[in-house]
Enzyme design. Structure first.
Site, mmCIF file in Angstrom:
data_model
loop_
_atom_site.group_PDB
_atom_site.id
_atom_site.type_symbol
_atom_site.label_atom_id
_atom_site.label_comp_id
_atom_site.label_asym_id
_atom_site.label_seq_id
_atom_site.Cartn_x
_atom_site.Cartn_y
_atom_site.Cartn_z
ATOM 1 N N ASP A 111 4.912 -4.484 6.953
ATOM 2 C CA ASP A 111 5.221 -4.000 5.616
ATOM 3 C C ASP A 111 6.654 -4.340 5.225
ATOM 4 O OD1 ASP A 111 4.085 -2.771 3.461
ATOM 5 O OD2 ASP A 111 3.797 -0.839 4.448
ATOM 6 N N ARG A 118 -5.406 6.091 8.728
ATOM 7 C CA ARG A 118 -6.367 6.387 7.656
ATOM 8 C C ARG A 118 -7.653 6.904 8.298
ATOM 9 N NH1 ARG A 118 -4.828 2.285 3.718
ATOM 10 N NH2 ARG A 118 -2.542 2.298 3.789
ATOM 11 N N LYS A 176 -1.656 -6.480 -8.174
ATOM 12 C CA LYS A 176 -1.308 -7.141 -6.917
ATOM 13 C C LYS A 176 -1.910 -8.535 -6.846
ATOM 14 C CE LYS A 176 -5.170 -4.816 -4.536
ATOM 15 N NZ LYS A 176 -5.618 -4.184 -3.291
ATOM 16 N N GLN A 224 1.081 -2.239 9.784
ATOM 17 C CA GLN A 224 1.292 -3.162 8.675
ATOM 18 C C GLN A 224 2.627 -3.881 8.852
ATOM 19 O OE1 GLN A 224 0.906 -0.134 5.541
ATOM 20 N NE2 GLN A 224 -0.829 -1.289 4.747
ATOM 21 N N HIS A 226 5.818 -4.429 -3.107
ATOM 22 C CA HIS A 226 5.233 -4.194 -1.783
ATOM 23 C C HIS A 226 4.695 -5.536 -1.272
ATOM 24 C CE1 HIS A 226 4.466 0.236 -2.884
ATOM 25 N NE2 HIS A 226 4.709 -0.343 -4.051
ATOM 26 N N CYS A 234 5.359 3.041 2.224
ATOM 27 C CA CYS A 234 6.202 2.893 1.037
ATOM 28 C C CYS A 234 6.980 4.160 0.663
ATOM 29 C CB CYS A 234 5.400 2.347 -0.145
ATOM 30 S SG CYS A 234 3.686 2.835 -0.235
ATOM 31 N N HIS A 237 9.332 -3.693 1.518
ATOM 32 C CA HIS A 237 9.460 -3.280 0.123
ATOM 33 C C HIS A 237 10.777 -3.809 -0.412
ATOM 34 C CE1 HIS A 237 6.502 -0.471 1.804
ATOM 35 N NE2 HIS A 237 5.929 -0.655 0.637
#
Length: 655
Positions: free
Chosen positions: A388, A368, A476, A386, A522, A339, A390
């Site tokens: 992902d 991570r 979320k 991910q 997100h 992000c 946005h």
């Protein structure tokens, strides 16, 4: 008198001080025998806790999630009580209920090791204690008294927990028999309800999750109110072993791990890469219909980027530590999330209200630092990708964009037969009593939370609300998927964020020519490619949909004489877009069939003298059954038609 409001809205009055058990008894003696705890104004409490004011009230049986938590929380204390008797001087850490049972972290006396070989004796002691049906007694204590009590018992870890984490007015203990534990509850009223006990595994766990601290012994277990439930659970575990994505991944040659490469760093093999790329292509097709633009961002970023976003302060300890560049005195980090990079994409040129919503997507790999003891196949790794995206939008666009993302996620889930029966939506809100955990004003949090609640209501989602589970920057909506054997996994997620755009000073020019801050959404329908693939493998036992599976067809020549014809069939199928492979080994046809069954290949085409002469193939479907004879052309047309029918769902366009 107090007014008790039941889940169906019915209100009854009871004497002040009435307990949950007494309310259950007033409804039905049979119900009173089955309930294990109750909910009072959103808090799960013991059945013998007096209710002193008007309350929303619900009763929980073992079948309910809250009931299981209560049952397994008491079972963790029962385990500790048994260990205390069997191993005098043992030290106790934390012992919570978890999704499937409970665990307790303990430090055995010096020179003592607890292994699975000791489980029968521990289980026997737990059953012996449970039969005593000892009452579980709650007591509120001062910090000084708690320290004195646990210090007298020599419980060093408990004393550290009291000293560092707890304050006066917040401490309670629970006692059963000769065992007392620090605990907020809730618990069963007594231990007699615990009828079936199974300790499942033992592992190492650092005290407080800190690798610099001593390693304790973590003992896992599960219990049930009936032996039949335990038997069913053990059968499910056997089925789970057969479906283990690590086992199937090896058999199907999908992915691997290498100690030389590093723990928790998956390597996708050719067949697994094909599978993963097809998943990505499917989502790309859906996203294109919804107006997403794809970007690629670096695998590293300046530490300052994550300081600005707030991720370093909140997740720094869970990230790989900064890399120093001595010549220029800079610090970089392996990217822990995408992000902040996407915020920079928004900021790189001026934006107008006409540009919004701006939807930026990326299959971005992030890193991570998971503790080595927490790593597990593809479901818990240190490197994952991910799906992902946005969305940067105006405040008045938030709900519509949120609804569109729900539609994308539901399209993805329906493609894999994750239906309403096995998908649970969870609205994750902030803990109203812990403001330090989150960033942003109460006003923006209220707006974000309301947008999620309204979107769920509009789509008819029966979403469960969980407080304290929000991300640090916003609330979320998580999608929990139950697989074929009943396990729950968090996959898709949507998050509303008013905070990151403010931290990055993002702005657009509004219709009135003033500068405004966009809202950021997100979203990740799969969650991560690794976890989604793991869940899909175990949900399907490796029998993927025909359009997705790495090899759709295996061509099996009866003998080496027909290898050339088998290769001709394979080439034709490949030219028609059907993924085929030839098993040309010098093995009997029965062995070839068995081996390709193990690889979960949907169709096997047996070819010999007759098939070669007629230009046909003998079609055998995965799992056996009658064979049929078809021309190469008809078979290829059938496969392509079946695939096209399966992929129709991904062609849905937004209204």
């Amino acid at each position: 008198m107090v007014k008790i409001t039941f889940p169906d809205g019915v209100v009854h009055e009871y004497e002040q001080g009435v307990t949950g058990l007494q309310i259950a008894e007033s409804i039905s003696p049979a119900l009173a025998r089955d309930v294990v705890s109750c909910g009072v104004n959103g808090e799960t409490v013991e059945l013998n806790r007096p209710i002193l004011e008007d309350a929303d009230f619900v009763l929980y049986k073992f079948e309910d999630e809250e009931g299981k938590h209560t049952f397994w929380h008491t079972s963790a204390h029962l385990l500790a009580e048994a260990l205390q008797e069997l191993y005098p001087g043992i030290q106790f850490g934390f012992g919570p209920a978890v999704e499937n049972g409970f665990f307790y972290d303990v430090m055995p006396p010096k020179g003592v090791t607890i292994s699975e070989n000791d489980f029968p004796a521990i289980e026997a002691k737990m059953k012996e204690l449970a039969k005593k049906d000892e009452p579980v007694v709650r007591k509120d204590v001062t910090k000084a008294d708690a320290l004195a009590e646990f210090n007298a018992d020599g419980q060093t870890y408990k004393c550290e927990h009291i000293d560092q984490d707890l304050e006066d007015g917040t401490i309670s203990t629970y006692t059963q028999g000769a065992f007392t534990d620090l605990c907020r509850g809730p618990h069963l009223m007594s231990t007699g309800a615990i009828k079936a006990i199974k300790l499942t595994s033992v592992a190492g766990a650092f005290w407080r999750g800190d690798a610099k601290r001593e390693q304790m012994t973590r003992i896992y277990g599960i219990t049930f109110p009936k032996k039949k439930m335990l038997d069913e659970y053990l059968l499910m575990l056997e089925e789970a072993k057969k479906r283990d994505h690590r086992k199937i991944g090896r058999e199907m040659e999908l992915f691997m791990f290498s100690e030389r490469v590093g723990k928790g760093l998956p390597i996708w093999l050719p067949k697994g890469t094909e599978l993963r790329l097809r998943l990505q292509d499917m989502l790309r097709k859906i996203q294109k219909n919804y107006g997403y633009m794809e970007v690629i961002t670096p695998h590293i970023g300046s530490k300052n980027l994550y300081v600005t976003s707030g991720h370093y302060a909140h997740y720094g300890k869970d990230s790989f530590q900064p890399i120093h560049t001595p010549e220029e005195d800079e610090e970089y980090m392996l990217k822990p999330m995408n992000c902040p990079h996407h915020c920079e994409v928004f900021a790189w040129k001026p934006r107008s209200y006409k540009d919004l919503p701006l939807r930026i997507a990326e299959f971005g790999t992030v890193y991570r630092y998971e503790m080595s003891g927490e790593l597990h196949g593809l479901t818990r790794v240190r490197s994952f990708t991910q799906d992902d995206a946005h969305i940067f939008c105006r405040p008045d666009q938030v709900k519509d964009e949120f609804l569109r993302v729900i539609d994308i996620i539901q399209t993805v889930f329906s493609t894999f037969n994750f239906t309403d029966d096995n998908v649970e939506a969870q609205i994750s809100l902030r803990d109203p009593d812990d403001h330090e955990k989150y960033i942003g004003s109460d006003e923006v949090w209220a707006s974000a939370e309301q947008a999620i609640i309204e979107a769920c209501r509009e789509r008819g989602l029966k979403a469960k609300v969980e407080y304290g589970e929000a991300a640090f920057y916003g609330p979320k909506l998580d999608f929990m998927v139950k697989d074929a054997i009943g396990r729950r996994w968090q996959l898709g997620t949507i998050q509303v964020d008013y905070n990151l755009p403010q931290r990055f000073k993002l702005e657009y020019t509004d219709e009135d020519n003033t500068k405004k801050t966009p809202v950021m959404i997100h979203r990740a329908p799969f969650g991560s490619m690794e976890r989604f693939c793991a869940v899909l493998i175990e949900h399907t036992a490796g029998h993927f949909p025909l359009w997705l599976t790495p090899d759709q067809v295996a061509v099996l020549p009866i003998s080496e004489k027909y290898n050339d014809y088998a290769k001709k069939v394979c080439r034709y199928l490949d030219n028609q877009g059907v993924r085929a492979t030839v098993d040309s080994r010098n093995e009997k046809i029965g062995r070839k069939i068995r081996d390709n069954e193990m690889k979960r290949i949907p169709y096997m085409l047996v070819v010999g003298e007759k098939e070669q002469a007629d230009g046909t193939v003998a079609v055998r479907k995965q799992g056996g059954g009658e064979q049929s004879v078809m021309s190469m052309e008809d078979f290829a047309a059938k496969i392509n038609a079946d695939v096209a029918e399966m992929l129709k769902a991904t062609e849905i366009r937004p209204e």
